[in-house]
Write a protein that holds these residues in place. Structure first.
Motif, PDB file in Angstrom:
ATOM      1  N   ILE A 176       1.021  -1.101   0.054  1.00  0.00           N
ATOM      2  CA  ILE A 176      -0.014   0.019   0.544  1.00  0.00           C
ATOM      3  C   ILE A 176       0.861   0.760  -0.017  1.00  0.00           C
ATOM      4  O   ILE A 176       0.565   2.056  -1.293  1.00  0.00           O
ATOM      5  N   HIS A 177       1.829   1.341   1.000  1.00  0.00           N
ATOM      6  CA  HIS A 177       2.961   2.354   0.693  1.00  0.00           C
ATOM      7  C   HIS A 177       3.053   3.184  -0.408  1.00  0.00           C
ATOM      8  O   HIS A 177       3.689   3.565  -0.716  1.00  0.00           O
ATOM      9  N   ILE A 178       3.586   1.295  -1.540  1.00  0.00           N
ATOM     10  CA  ILE A 178       4.361   1.606  -2.205  1.00  0.00           C
ATOM     11  C   ILE A 178       3.885   2.001  -3.488  1.00  0.00           C
ATOM     12  O   ILE A 178       4.333   2.998  -3.966  1.00  0.00           O
ATOM     13  N   LEU A 179       2.474   1.434  -3.038  1.00  0.00           N
ATOM     14  CA  LEU A 179       1.749   2.189  -4.281  1.00  0.00           C
ATOM     15  C   LEU A 179       1.118   3.629  -4.535  1.00  0.00           C
ATOM     16  O   LEU A 179       0.873   4.271  -5.145  1.00  0.00           O
ATOM     17  N   CYS A 180       0.807   4.350  -2.882  1.00  0.00           N
ATOM     18  CA  CYS A 180       0.794   5.849  -2.463  1.00  0.00           C
ATOM     19  C   CYS A 180       1.781   5.951  -3.440  1.00  0.00           C
ATOM     20  O   CYS A 180       1.672   6.951  -3.340  1.00  0.00           O
ATOM     21  N   ASP A 181       3.060   5.998  -2.947  1.00  0.00           N
ATOM     22  CA  ASP A 181       4.487   6.643  -3.640  1.00  0.00           C
ATOM     23  C   ASP A 181       3.712   6.921  -4.792  1.00  0.00           C
ATOM     24  O   ASP A 181       4.734   8.069  -5.378  1.00  0.00           O
ATOM     25  N   VAL A 183       1.815   6.754  -6.873  1.00  0.00           N
ATOM     26  CA  VAL A 183       0.620   7.938  -7.128  1.00  0.00           C
ATOM     27  C   VAL A 183       1.052   8.488  -7.263  1.00  0.00           C
ATOM     28  O   VAL A 183       0.852   9.783  -7.903  1.00  0.00           O
ATOM     29  N   GLU A 184       1.575   9.150  -5.667  1.00  0.00           N
ATOM     30  CA  GLU A 184       2.032  10.336  -5.222  1.00  0.00           C
ATOM     31  C   GLU A 184       2.935  11.102  -6.318  1.00  0.00           C
ATOM     32  O   GLU A 184       2.622  12.328  -7.284  1.00  0.00           O
ATOM     33  N   GLN A 185       3.809  10.484  -6.225  1.00  0.00           N
ATOM     34  CA  GLN A 185       5.319  10.656  -7.342  1.00  0.00           C
ATOM     35  C   GLN A 185       4.693  11.171  -9.144  1.00  0.00           C
ATOM     36  O   GLN A 185       5.196  12.276  -9.388  1.00  0.00           O
ATOM     37  N   SER A 186       3.605  10.805  -9.657  1.00  0.00           N
ATOM     38  CA  SER A 186       2.709  10.808 -10.721  1.00  0.00           C
ATOM     39  C   SER A 186       1.790  12.491 -10.971  1.00  0.00           C
ATOM     40  O   SER A 186       1.848  12.890 -11.585  1.00  0.00           O
ATOM     41  N   PHE A 187       1.643  12.847  -9.744  1.00  0.00           N
ATOM     42  CA  PHE A 187       0.763  13.511  -9.377  1.00  0.00           C
ATOM     43  C   PHE A 187       2.257  15.149  -8.546  1.00  0.00           C
ATOM     44  O   PHE A 187       0.980  16.460  -8.809  1.00  0.00           O
ATOM     45  N   VAL A 188       2.813  15.622  -8.131  1.00  0.00           N
ATOM     46  CA  VAL A 188       4.111  16.299  -7.915  1.00  0.00           C
ATOM     47  C   VAL A 188       4.714  16.701  -9.099  1.00  0.00           C
ATOM     48  O   VAL A 188       5.037  16.383 -10.250  1.00  0.00           O
ATOM     49  N   ALA A 189       3.783  17.706  -9.599  1.00  0.00           N
ATOM     50  CA  ALA A 189       4.649  18.540 -10.919  1.00  0.00           C
ATOM     51  C   ALA A 189       6.133  18.825 -10.464  1.00  0.00           C
ATOM     52  O   ALA A 189       7.278  18.845  -9.351  1.00  0.00           O
TER      53      ALA A 189
END
Length: 189
Positions: A176-181, A183-189
């Protein structure tokens, strides 16, 4: 007792390292599917029972809030949080339908449903995945043991290779933490 604790740490590290090395390709694929859905303004619904309900809530909170980086909130819902819906549905239809009725009401084509079950055989999670599959959604499972019945219902099945429920849950939270990371990396400009 100190040696017991050290043995537990070693077992945890060894088991999770082996599991994650083998699970890396499916985690990558599942993460990319979640990213694609969220980038298309779709939502992620997550369900599970007991500890898996807690993991569902944790997952949704990391997506709606943040994991490590500042970014916009992402549309994620843990289906175990609305006690009025859960108790009404359980009372009227039975506990096996507490997630599937919510999925029926909330899911739209292109959304993602993530079902978490350490055994892979939780009937209410199975029912939710079956409804999602009729709606042209992406389905992902986090399970353990042999994957149980949910593995055949999902586009992406992340199966923790263990028969020990606590170890399965430990592997799930790392995934879950890997998936969250991801996802987050793809939404950070």
């Amino acid at each position: 007792m100190l040696s017991f604790i050290k043995d537990e740490f070693r077992a945890h590290l060894n088991d999770t390292q082996r599991a994650l090395e083998n699970l890396s390709p499916i985690i990558l694929d599942a993460g990319n599917a979640i990213i694609k859905a969220l980038k298309n303004n779709k939502k992620v619904l997550i369900c599970g029972n007991g500890g898996s309900a807690a993991d569902s809530q944790h997952f949704a909170a990391e997506l709606t809030g943040r994991y490590k980086r500042e970014r916009k909130g992402l549309h994620a819902v843990a289906l175990s949080t609305d006690t009025s819906a859960i108790t009404a549905i359980a009372n009227d239809y039975g506990y096996d339908f507490v997630f599937s009725r919510q999925v029926e009401a909330l899911i739209e084509p292109g959304d993602v449903l993530i079902g978490i079950s350490t055994s892979g055989n939780s009937q209410n999670v199975i029912n939710a995945l079956e409804v999602a599959n009729k709606t042209n959604c992406v389905t992902i499972s986090l399970s353990g043991k042999d994957g149980g019945a949910i593995k055949s219902l999902c586009d992406y099945s992340i199966i923790a290779p263990s028969n020990d429920t606590p170890r399965i849950q430990e592997i799930h939270i790392i995934c879950i933490h890997i998936l969250c990371d991801m996802v987050e990396q793809s939404f950070v400009a």
